[in-house]
Design an enzyme around this catalytic site. Structure first.
Site, PDB file in Angstrom:
ATOM      1  N   HIS A 263       0.848  -1.183   0.000  1.00 32.38           N
ATOM      2  CA  HIS A 263       0.000   0.000   0.000  1.00 32.38           C
ATOM      3  C   HIS A 263       0.880   1.228   0.000  1.00 32.38           C
ATOM      4  O   HIS A 263       1.935   1.226   0.625  1.00 32.38           O
ATOM      5  CB  HIS A 263      -0.921  -0.009   1.234  1.00 32.38           C
ATOM      6  CG  HIS A 263      -2.076   0.910   1.096  1.00 32.38           C
ATOM      7  ND1 HIS A 263      -1.976   2.250   1.356  1.00 32.38           N
ATOM      8  CD2 HIS A 263      -3.347   0.676   0.692  1.00 32.38           C
ATOM      9  CE1 HIS A 263      -3.162   2.808   1.130  1.00 32.38           C
ATOM     10  NE2 HIS A 263      -4.010   1.881   0.718  1.00 32.38           N
ATOM     11  N   ASP A 318      -8.004  -5.044  -0.186  1.00 28.17           N
ATOM     12  CA  ASP A 318      -8.456  -5.777  -1.379  1.00 28.17           C
ATOM     13  C   ASP A 318      -8.169  -7.267  -1.283  1.00 28.17           C
ATOM     14  O   ASP A 318      -8.812  -8.068  -1.957  1.00 28.17           O
ATOM     15  CB  ASP A 318      -7.749  -5.227  -2.631  1.00 28.17           C
ATOM     16  CG  ASP A 318      -8.200  -3.833  -2.983  1.00 28.17           C
ATOM     17  OD1 ASP A 318      -9.046  -3.294  -2.259  1.00 28.17           O
ATOM     18  OD2 ASP A 318      -7.707  -3.283  -3.983  1.00 28.17           O
TER      19      ASP A 318
HETATM   20  N1  ACO Z   1       4.319  -7.788  -4.012  1.00 23.73           N
HETATM   21  C1  ACO Z   1       5.669  -7.801  -4.020  1.00 23.73           C
HETATM   22  N2  ACO Z   1       6.419  -6.679  -3.909  1.00 23.73           N
HETATM   23  C2  ACO Z   1       5.774  -5.511  -3.803  1.00 23.73           C
HETATM   24  C3  ACO Z   1       4.366  -5.423  -3.788  1.00 23.73           C
HETATM   25  C4  ACO Z   1       3.647  -6.621  -3.896  1.00 23.73           C
HETATM   26  N3  ACO Z   1       2.313  -6.619  -3.911  1.00 23.73           N
HETATM   27  N4  ACO Z   1       4.014  -4.133  -3.653  1.00 23.73           N
HETATM   28  C5  ACO Z   1       5.146  -3.421  -3.606  1.00 23.73           C
HETATM   29  N5  ACO Z   1       6.209  -4.248  -3.713  1.00 23.73           N
HETATM   30  C6  ACO Z   1       7.616  -3.863  -3.698  1.00 23.73           C
HETATM   31  C7  ACO Z   1       8.000  -3.294  -5.071  1.00 23.73           C
HETATM   32  O1  ACO Z   1       8.429  -4.313  -5.954  1.00 23.73           O
HETATM   33  C8  ACO Z   1       9.103  -2.339  -4.686  1.00 23.73           C
HETATM   34  O2  ACO Z   1      10.259  -3.102  -4.473  1.00 23.73           O
HETATM   35  P1  ACO Z   1      11.718  -2.511  -4.811  1.00 23.73           P
HETATM   36  O3  ACO Z   1      11.889  -1.330  -3.893  1.00 23.73           O
HETATM   37  O4  ACO Z   1      12.630  -3.644  -4.509  1.00 23.73           O
HETATM   38  O5  ACO Z   1      11.677  -2.114  -6.266  1.00 23.73           O
HETATM   39  C9  ACO Z   1       8.658  -1.798  -3.327  1.00 23.73           C
HETATM   40  O6  ACO Z   1       7.775  -2.783  -2.789  1.00 23.73           O
HETATM   41  C10 ACO Z   1       7.907  -0.475  -3.421  1.00 23.73           C
HETATM   42  O7  ACO Z   1       6.902  -0.587  -4.408  1.00 23.73           O
HETATM   43  P2  ACO Z   1       6.141   0.650  -5.038  1.00 23.73           P
HETATM   44  O8  ACO Z   1       5.461   0.232  -6.289  1.00 23.73           O
HETATM   45  O9  ACO Z   1       7.061   1.827  -5.124  1.00 23.73           O
HETATM   46  O10 ACO Z   1       5.110   0.981  -3.911  1.00 23.73           O
HETATM   47  P3  ACO Z   1       3.789   1.802  -4.104  1.00 23.73           P
HETATM   48  O11 ACO Z   1       3.609   2.549  -2.867  1.00 23.73           O
HETATM   49  O12 ACO Z   1       3.756   2.579  -5.356  1.00 23.73           O
HETATM   50  O13 ACO Z   1       2.788   0.572  -4.272  1.00 23.73           O
HETATM   51  C11 ACO Z   1       0.823  -0.566  -4.716  1.00 23.73           C
HETATM   52  C12 ACO Z   1       1.509   0.506  -3.851  1.00 23.73           C
HETATM   53  C13 ACO Z   1       0.641  -0.027  -6.149  1.00 23.73           C
HETATM   54  C14 ACO Z   1      -0.533  -0.849  -4.109  1.00 23.73           C
HETATM   55  C15 ACO Z   1       1.691  -1.858  -4.761  1.00 23.73           C
HETATM   56  O14 ACO Z   1       1.928  -2.315  -3.455  1.00 23.73           O
HETATM   57  C16 ACO Z   1       1.067  -2.941  -5.622  1.00 23.73           C
HETATM   58  O15 ACO Z   1       1.254  -2.954  -6.845  1.00 23.73           O
HETATM   59  N6  ACO Z   1       0.325  -3.906  -4.983  1.00 23.73           N
HETATM   60  C17 ACO Z   1      -0.357  -4.940  -5.700  1.00 23.73           C
HETATM   61  C18 ACO Z   1      -1.682  -4.423  -6.286  1.00 23.73           C
HETATM   62  C19 ACO Z   1      -2.707  -4.168  -5.201  1.00 23.73           C
HETATM   63  O16 ACO Z   1      -2.819  -4.900  -4.242  1.00 23.73           O
HETATM   64  N7  ACO Z   1      -3.490  -3.117  -5.386  1.00 23.73           N
HETATM   65  C20 ACO Z   1      -4.498  -2.685  -4.412  1.00 23.73           C
HETATM   66  C21 ACO Z   1      -4.072  -1.439  -3.768  1.00 23.73           C
HETATM   67  S1  ACO Z   1      -4.953  -1.080  -2.300  1.00 23.73           S
HETATM   68  C22 ACO Z   1      -6.367  -0.342  -2.747  1.00 23.73           C
HETATM   69  O17 ACO Z   1      -6.590   0.111  -3.818  1.00 23.73           O
HETATM   70  C23 ACO Z   1      -7.430  -0.351  -1.737  1.00 23.73           C
END
Ligand code: ACO
Length: 382
Positions: A263, A318
Site C-alpha cells: 500500500h 483488497d
Molecule cells: N508484491 C511484491 N512486492 C511488492 C508489492 C507486492 N504486492 N508491492 C510493492 N512491492 C515492492 C516493489 O516491488 C518495490 O520493491 P523494490 O523497492 O525492490 O523495487 C517496493 O515494494 C515499493 O513498491 P512501489 O510500487 O514503489 O510501492 P507503491 O507505494 O507505489 O505501491 C501498490 C503501492 C501499487 C498498491 C503496490 O503495493 C502494488 O502494486 N500492490 C499490488 C496491487 C494491489 O494490491 N493493489 C491494491 C491497492 S490497495 C487499494 O486500492 C485499496
C-alpha cells in the site's frame, strides 16, 4: 526526481493537495479514523448509513437527522422504469462497475438541475446516488441471470436491501450485518487515486455525477479497486492451499508482485484488512464458501516473512474483500463494483469538502522536449 530547480513528484507521492477533516490514516501504526472515530469502533457500533452521514456531514447525526436520512435513502432506492429498461439493454458481458458508471450517467441525464452544486441542491443528488447505486448493481446481477429485477423493500437498510435485491429472499440478518461492516470498512480512505480523480473533476465546477463517474473510472484500475477482482482470479489460479508455496515462491523469484499486498500509505498491516479477515472468515463459514478463504490464509502465511515482516508489504483491504462477493453468490467481476458502492460515501465527502474552498486543480508537467523545430511538409518527410 530533481530537474534543475524543479522536483517531479512521480505519482504525487507525499504531496498534500488539501486540508481534510474526513479521515486520517496512520500508515506507520496501522490505524484509520473516520472524522476522528476509530474504524474499529464504527464497525462495532455503527452502520453504513450512519457512517456515510458522518463522513459527508462531519458529525454523527442526531436521532431526528438520522431518521430523516434513513427515510430519504429508503424513498430513493427504487429504480425507475426507464432506468430498468436502460440497464436491460446493456450487453451482458459488461463489468458491473461499468454498468454502475452508466447508471450514474443516467441519473445525471434525468436531473435537470445536474449542474447545481449548491449544498442545498447537492443533498438530494447525494441521496439519489447513495440510494440507487446498490440497486443498480443488484439489478445487473439479476439481468445477467435472466431474472426479474427485484425492487427494494422499505423496511430494509442498504446492506439488507442489497442482499434482498440479489435473490428476492428475506436476508439473513447476521450475514447482512457482516455485509454492512464490509461497507463501512470500504467507505473512505483519504486522498487515494479515485477520490483525487473525483476532486479534480469537481474543482472545475463540473457536476457531482461527473465527479463520481471520474472516481469510478479511476477505481477500476488494477493498482486500485480493480485489484479485488484480479486477486480472486489469482486465488482461483492457485487452486488449493497446498499449491500456494510454489506459486508465491515462483512469483517472488521472478520479482513479480503478489496482488493484495502493499500500500502507498500503510507500511504495516492495513487495519481494515485485519478486521475484514475476521468477517470474511465468518461469512465464508456461514455460506459454506471456505475454499478461496483458505487459499488466501495460506498466501498470507507464505508471504509473511519475505514481504510483511521484513519489508512492511502486508495484505491490503483488497486481499480479502473480493471473497465476500463469491460468498454472496456473485461473480468475481462484482468485486470492484461492491467496493465502489461503499466508497461513494468517501468520494462524496471529499467532493463536498473540496467545494467549500474550491480551487481549480491544475498542476504542471515539466517540458523536456525540443523547441523551435522546423516544420517539414508531409510530402518531404522521410
Ligand atoms: N508484491 C511484491 N512486492 C511488492 C508489492 C507486492 N504486492 N508491492 C510493492 N512491492 C515492492 C516493489 O516491488 C518495490 O520493491 P523494490 O523497492 O525492490 O523495487 C517496493 O515494494 C515499493 O513498491 P512501489 O510500487 O514503489 O510501492 P507503491 O507505494 O507505489 O505501491 C501498490 C503501492 C501499487 C498498491 C503496490 O503495493 C502494488 O502494486 N500492490 C499490488 C496491487 C494491489 O494490491 N493493489 C491494491 C491497492 S490497495 C487499494 O486500492 C485499496
Amino acid at each position: 526526481m530533481q530537474l534543475g530547480q524543479i522536483w517531479i513528484h512521480k505519482g504525487l507521492e507525499e504531496i498534500y493537495v488539501k486540508k481534510t477533516k474526513i479521515s486520517f490514516i496512520d500508515g506507520k501504526n496501522g490505524k484509520l479514523y473516520y472524522r476522528g472515530y476509530r474504524i474499529e469502533d464504527l464497525v462495532k457500533y455503527s452502520n453504513y448509513e450512519e457512517v456515510a452521514y458522518l463522513l459527508i456531514f462531519g458529525e454523527l447525526p442526531t436521532r431526528r437527522k438520522y431518521e430523516k436520512w434513513i427515510n430519504d435513502l429508503s424513498r430513493e432506492r427504487k429504480l425507475s422504469y426507464g432506468m430498468k429498461i436502460f440497464l436491460q439493454k446493456i450487453p451482458k458481458w459488461n463489468a458491473p462497475i461499468d454498468v454502475l458508471k452508466s447508471g450514474i450517467v443516467y441519473l445525471g441525464l434525468w436531473d435537470r438541475a445536474a449542474s447545481n452544486i449548491n449544498m442545498g441542491a447537492l443533498y438530494y443528488k447525494i441521496i439519489r446516488i447513495l440510494a440507487k447505486a446498490p440497486s443498480i448493481v443488484a439489478a445487473w446481477h439479476r439481468i445477467r441471470q435472466n431474472s426479474e429485477i427485484i425492487d427494494p423493500c422499505p423496511d430494509f437498510n442498504t446492506a439488507q436491501n442489497f442482499l434482498y435485491m440479489l435473490t428476492g429472499e428475506e436476508p439473513d440478518l447476521e450475514i447482512a450485518d457482516m455485509f454492512d461492516k464490509i461497507l463501512i470498512l470500504h467507505a473512505e480512505h483519504g486522498m487515494n487515486a479515485s477520490a483525487f480523480s473525483g476532486m479534480v473533476t469537481i474543482s472545475t465546477l463540473s457536476d457531482i455525477y461527473s465527479a463520481i463517474i471520474s472516481a469510478l473510472n479511476t477505481l477500476k484500475g488494477l493498482l486500485h479497486g480493480g485489484a479485488t477482482e484480479a486477486i480472486l482470479k489469482m486465488f482461483k489460479e492457485i487452486g488449493s492451499p497446498d499449491k500456494v508455496k510454489e506459486y508465491v515462491e515462483k512469483k517472488l523469484a521472478r520479482k513479480e508482485r503478489i496482488l493484495g499486498f502493499g500500500h502507498r500509505v500503510y507500511k504495516t498491516y492495513d487495519p481494515r484488512a485485519k478486521i475484514l479477515k475476521e468477517i470474511i472468515g465468518k461469512l465464508t463459514i456461514a455460506n459454506e464458501q471456505k475454499a478461496l478463504y483458505e487459499i488466501a490464509l495460506k498466501v498470507e502465511e507464505v508471504c509473511m516473512n519475505p514481504l510483511c515482516r521484513t519489508r512492511g508489504i502486508c495484505p491490503n483491504i483488497d486481499f480479502f474483500s473480493g471473497i465476500a462477493c463469491i460468498a454472496l453468490g456473485l461473480s468475481e467481476d462484482f468485486a470492484p463494483a461492491i467496493f465502489a458502492v461503499s466508497r461513494l460515501a468517501g468520494w462524496i465527502a471529499h467532493i463536498v469538502e473540496y467545494l467549500q474552498e474550491n480551487r481549480l486543480i491544475r498542476p504542471r508537467a515539466y517540458y523536456v522536449g525540443e523547441l523551435d523545430k522546423e516544420y517539414t511538409p508531409l510530402n518531404s518527410r522521410q
